[in-house]
Design an enzyme around this catalytic site. Structure first.
Site, short mmCIF file in Angstrom:
data_model
loop_
_atom_site.label_atom_id
_atom_site.label_comp_id
_atom_site.label_asym_id
_atom_site.label_seq_id
_atom_site.Cartn_x
_atom_site.Cartn_y
_atom_site.Cartn_z
N ARG A 1 -5.10 6.43 -7.49
CA ARG A 1 -4.75 7.86 -7.52
C ARG A 1 -4.57 8.34 -8.96
O ARG A 1 -5.03 9.43 -9.32
CB ARG A 1 -3.49 8.08 -6.70
N LEU B 1 0.87 -1.18 0.00
CA LEU B 1 0.00 0.00 0.00
C LEU B 1 0.91 1.22 0.00
O LEU B 1 1.97 1.20 0.62
CB LEU B 1 -0.87 0.04 1.27
N ASP B 2 0.48 2.29 -0.66
CA ASP B 2 1.24 3.54 -0.61
C ASP B 2 1.39 3.98 0.85
O ASP B 2 0.51 3.70 1.67
CB ASP B 2 0.49 4.67 -1.35
N ARG B 3 2.43 4.72 1.09
CA ARG B 3 2.69 5.22 2.44
C ARG B 3 1.50 6.01 2.99
O ARG B 3 1.16 5.94 4.17
CB ARG B 3 3.94 6.11 2.39
#
Length: 238
Positions: free
Chosen positions: A170, A69-71
């Protein structure tokens, strides 16, 4: 880097990981990843979630990330406890046997008839040398929109990630002209500024559920919406 390896994480960080466990059995560990914590260590980060989990579960010999997962994204992050499980999950990760559900807040009203976002993405370096996902690449990507609700001038949507590319949701949001709230990489600066006044100081993207239905593993686990995101929604409704 060798110094960083010798640093042990604080008790507070280990506690954070232990308190964030959503589900655990002999073969997997599912963690509700907090926003701001990377999936793994990297630029400027001594510890990511996987390093902390390995410290917290030292008796588990082979703990690995099944996906990332993205930060800035919170929510369900799955770790495997052995190589056989890891291989099996990698084999089915983009199939119908795994359902990955996200909750996101988009700028503007998504069209009622918009049920999916399908566009080819390519990972390339941005102007600052950072990795980014660009539309019109070679890799087919698909995000399904399962549910949407208009909140003021924005749309709260439940999404299913049908493929799993870096920054997929995103980049898709930006591509359709409805960037995600609080996205400092693909988003809208003025929109983000306005949302700061509503109390949003992070990306509004949360991995809310993982459902796996394979021969070896049957799980259906939800990660509740973080309090800071619930609060923003309450602020809108006042």
């Amino acid at each position: 880097e060798s110094k960083a390896r010798k640093i042990s994480p604080s008790k507070r960080l280990i506690k954070l990981i232990n308190d964030s466990v959503l589900y655990e059995n002999d073969s997997v560990l599912l963690i509700n990843k907090p926003c701001g914590l990377g999936s793994h260590s990297g630029t400027g980060l001594n510890f990511g979630l996987i390093e902390l989990a390995r410290h917290a579960r030292q008796h588990t010999l082979k703990l690995d990330l099944v996906h990332r997962l993205d930060r800035d994204t919170s929510g369900c992050l799955l770790l495997s406890k052995d190589l056989i499980t890891l291989r099996e999950l990698h084999g089915i990760w983009s199939s119908e046997k795994v359902e990955k559900i996200y909750i996101a807040l988009f700028k503007g009203h998504l069209r009622q008839d918009l049920m999916k976002i399908e566009v080819n993405l390519e990972i390339a370096r941005g102007e600052q040398g950072e990795k980014r996902a660009f539309a019109m690449g070679k890799k087919r990507t698909l995000t399904s929109i399962l549910d949407k609700k208009y909140i003021k001038n924005n749309t709260l949507a439940t999404l299913r990630l049908d493929t799993g590319r870096m920054h997929q949701i995103r980049a898709h949001a930006r591509y359709i002209g409805h960037p995600l709230a609080g996205d400092d990489k693909y988003g809208d600066r003025d929109f983000n500024k306005a949302l700061k006044k509503e109390g949003l100081s992070r990306l509004f993207l949360h991995a809310s559920r993982i459902k796996i239905n394979s021969e070896k593993l049957k799980i259906n686990v939800k990660a509740p919406l973080p309090i800071e995101l619930s609060r923003v929604l309450s602020n809108f409704e006042q």
